[in-house]
Design a protein around this motif. Structure first.
Motif, PDB file in Angstrom:
ATOM      1  N   PHE A 215       0.833  -1.203   0.000  1.00  0.00           N
ATOM      2  CA  PHE A 215       0.000   0.000   0.000  1.00  0.00           C
ATOM      3  C   PHE A 215       0.869   1.255   0.000  1.00  0.00           C
ATOM      4  CE2 PHE A 215      -1.589   3.420   2.724  1.00  0.00           C
ATOM      5  CZ  PHE A 215      -2.703   3.829   2.005  1.00  0.00           C
ATOM      6  N   ALA A 216       1.879   1.285   0.871  1.00  0.00           N
ATOM      7  CA  ALA A 216       2.751   2.457   0.953  1.00  0.00           C
ATOM      8  C   ALA A 216       3.506   2.677  -0.350  1.00  0.00           C
ATOM      9  CB  ALA A 216       3.726   2.299   2.125  1.00  0.00           C
TER      10      ALA A 216
ATOM     11  N   ARG B  19     -13.307   1.901 -11.669  1.00  0.00           N
ATOM     12  CA  ARG B  19     -13.599   3.085 -10.852  1.00  0.00           C
ATOM     13  C   ARG B  19     -12.322   3.830 -10.500  1.00  0.00           C
ATOM     14  NH1 ARG B  19     -18.713   3.484  -8.422  1.00  0.00           N
ATOM     15  NH2 ARG B  19     -17.903   5.506  -7.783  1.00  0.00           N
ATOM     16  N   ALA B  20     -11.283   3.090 -10.159  1.00  0.00           N
ATOM     17  CA  ALA B  20     -10.016   3.729  -9.807  1.00  0.00           C
ATOM     18  C   ALA B  20      -9.409   4.450 -11.007  1.00  0.00           C
ATOM     19  CB  ALA B  20      -9.043   2.684  -9.269  1.00  0.00           C
TER      20      ALA B  20
ATOM     21  N   PRO C  69      -9.578   8.304  -2.841  1.00  0.00           N
ATOM     22  CA  PRO C  69      -9.886   7.104  -2.059  1.00  0.00           C
ATOM     23  C   PRO C  69     -10.050   5.849  -2.910  1.00  0.00           C
ATOM     24  CG  PRO C  69     -11.097   8.960  -1.176  1.00  0.00           C
ATOM     25  CD  PRO C  69     -10.416   9.448  -2.430  1.00  0.00           C
ATOM     26  N   TRP C  70     -10.640   5.971  -4.098  1.00  0.00           N
ATOM     27  CA  TRP C  70     -10.785   4.793  -4.945  1.00  0.00           C
ATOM     28  C   TRP C  70      -9.418   4.219  -5.320  1.00  0.00           C
ATOM     29  CZ3 TRP C  70     -14.157   1.297  -5.451  1.00  0.00           C
ATOM     30  CH2 TRP C  70     -15.512   1.551  -5.426  1.00  0.00           C
ATOM     31  N   GLN C  71      -8.492   5.059  -5.659  1.00  0.00           N
ATOM     32  CA  GLN C  71      -7.171   4.558  -6.020  1.00  0.00           C
ATOM     33  C   GLN C  71      -6.424   4.021  -4.801  1.00  0.00           C
ATOM     34  OE1 GLN C  71      -4.966   7.325  -8.425  1.00  0.00           O
ATOM     35  NE2 GLN C  71      -6.461   7.264 -10.104  1.00  0.00           N
ATOM     36  N   LEU C  72      -6.601   4.642  -3.646  1.00  0.00           N
ATOM     37  CA  LEU C  72      -5.984   4.126  -2.433  1.00  0.00           C
ATOM     38  C   LEU C  72      -6.593   2.782  -2.027  1.00  0.00           C
ATOM     39  CD1 LEU C  72      -5.612   7.363  -0.269  1.00  0.00           C
ATOM     40  CD2 LEU C  72      -3.835   6.139  -1.521  1.00  0.00           C
ATOM     41  N   ILE C  73      -7.869   2.597  -2.305  1.00  0.00           N
ATOM     42  CA  ILE C  73      -8.511   1.308  -2.031  1.00  0.00           C
ATOM     43  C   ILE C  73      -7.850   0.205  -2.853  1.00  0.00           C
ATOM     44  CG2 ILE C  73     -10.639   0.015  -2.490  1.00  0.00           C
ATOM     45  CD1 ILE C  73     -12.179   2.428  -1.393  1.00  0.00           C
TER      46      ILE C  73
END
Length: 488
Positions: free
Chosen positions: A266-267, A416-417, A425-429
């Motif tokens: 994630f990071a 969606r991302a 938020p969609w891309q971070l998800i």
């Protein structure tokens, strides 16, 4: 996700190094896929020599492996992160690992050739559904973003002064977690589980590990990047310190490997881009390569010797998807299907069993009697990919339908991302779900789905705290101005 101008100079150099020149990237890809294809072929030859009676099954598994490599290559080139995991999983769990396990005669169920053939054949639609979706999709223009909304808008629009609420919450959460974990912080998973199990119920521990622990890291790390972007060095220092402490809380000594690796990936993706598929692929391969070290040194109180050779690296119970599928098929023949009870138990994971006595169990728990008798397993933390979950729920139709639903869900999330703004938020998800997708596909569904949902909630909670912090600030200034006018 974060453009080159939005990160420090040191990070820009790292990004340039990661990208490399096109010729080096192409050469690396050629070497990797040549190795994977040769490894698959070698495993087929090895299995054919050791178990010639099941050559037809081995050909079916090898064909599925080739399909998986085709999908992996397509996803890598087009920037489809979830499908990189999807096809890598299919290649490993539905092709390479079964071939090596058949060659090593790891399971007595492999002598049931009719069952083994059916299980192998039902793995192919899983891969085909993914192939259909990645070849059907057309690349979108990078400027074709959705209409701005809370989940589609970039979090980089917030300023450092908007992060006060997030800073307080993540700081308090991390401090509380450090105090709670302090006695077992640098032990191992077995010791930590034994020590913590007496403090809370199973449901509370799931909430702690799946939401609270990762939220401390996610919230602090997002706050760090937002502060860097707005050149607020003071807050960047504070968020950086909290991030380091939250990383200590989430260390792989006391947490499952997938939980810690999900935060690491994630990071990386939050900095370098949500669809950096090469970064994803090579990170996962590196993690798999060193996985025996974690099994040997950090998992239990007593150190075991987990050494493997290349020809049988995946002949291990961590990759036991096909033999679990075979036992599930026999179970359904003798006992009948679950009529979706296992799936409902997964979807409604948040309802405690104390309130729902008939809550469905995952496949390994249901067929554990078989697994204990014939395999000698003493734990039920075993593989149950979507074809297995679907077959137990509704038979052959379920084994076909559930993989299709999973593939379509991955496709919808990536779409969606792709249409959202950078660092939204969609891309971070998606950044969070990349590694969670591996445990979701490996199963059991009750674990993978719950973990994925809870970790997505960490992104939403972080987004809300940033939004609330930005909204509260103007209200506070208006209240101060009104109070001053009243005084005069």
């Amino acid at each position: 996700m974060v453009s080159v101008n939005q990160v420090p100079t040191s990070a820009r150099a790292s990004i340039a190094d990661t990208n490399g020149t096109p010729s080096i990237v192409a050469l690396t890809d050629v070497i990797l896929f040549t190795f994977l294809t040769a490894y698959l072929g070698w495993s087929l030859v090895y299995a054919a020599n050791e178990a010639p009676s099941s050559i037809a099954i081995q050909i079916v598994l090898s064909f599925n492996g080739i399909l998986g490599l085709v999908g992996l290559r397509r996803s890598l080139l087009r920037g489809y992160p979830l499908f990189v995991v999807f096809f890598l999983f299919s290649f490993l769990f539905h092709s390479l690992a079964p071939l090596q396990q058949i060659a090593e005669r790891k399971s007595p169920i492999f002598h049931e050739t009719d069952v083994l053939l059916l299980a192998s054949a039902l793995c192919i639609p899983f891969t085909l559904f993914g192939l259909f979706l990645v070849f059907r999709r057309r690349p979108k223009s990078s400027t074709a973003h959705r209409q701005a909304g809370l989940l589609n808008s970039s979090l980089l629009r917030f300023q450092g002064r908007d992060t006060t609420l997030l800073l307080v919450v993540t700081g308090a959460t991390t401090t509380a977690l450090l105090l709670y974990y302090l006695p077992v912080l640098f032990t191992n998973r077995q010791a930590a589980s034994s020590a913590l199990s007496s403090d809370a119920s199973k449901t509370a521990l799931i909430f702690l590990h799946a939401f609270v622990d990762p939220f401390a890291f996610v919230g602090a790390f997002v706050g760090l990047l937002v502060s860097i972007r707005s050149s607020d060095h003071g807050r960047a220092f504070l968020f950086g310190a909290i991030t380091l402490l939250a990383a200590v809380v989430n260390n792989p000594l006391i947490h499952a490997r997938y939980q810690s690796s999900a935060l690491i990936v994630f990071a990386l993706l939050a900095i370098y881009g949500w669809n950096r598929t090469r970064l994803i692929l090579y990170t996962i391969i590196a993690g798999i390569s060193v996985s025996p070290i974690f099994n040997s040194l950090f998992r239990y109180n007593s150190v075991s010797n987990d050494t493997r050779r290349l020809e049988n690296f995946f002949a291990h119970m961590d990759y036991d998807a096909l033999n679990i599928f075979c036992y599930t098929i026999i179970w359904v023949r003798e006992r009948g299907i679950e009529y979706g009870n296992n799936l409902f138990g997964a979807l409604l994971f948040f309802i405690p069993r104390s309130l729902w006595n008939e809550k469905g169990q995952h496949p390994a728990q249901i067929i554990f009697g078989y697994l204990k008798e014939y395999e000698g397993y003493t734990i039920d933390n075993l593989s149950s990919p979507p074809p297995v979950e679907g077959y137990l729920a509704f038979g052959v139709m379920g084994a076909l339908a559930l993989p299709l639903v999973v593939a379509m869900t991955f496709d919808a999330i990536e779409r969606r991302a792709a249409l959202a703004q950078p660092f939204s938020p969609w891309q971070l998800i998606v950044c969070m779900l990349v590694m969670m997708a591996m445990i979701f596909l490996r199963g059991p569904l009750q674990v993978g789905f719950a973990e994925a949902v809870m970790r997505c909630l960490t992104i939403l909670a972080t987004t809300y705290l940033l939004y609330a912090g930005a909204v509260m600030k103007p209200r506070h200034r208006a209240h101060v101005r009104k109070a001053r006018r009243t005084q005069f």
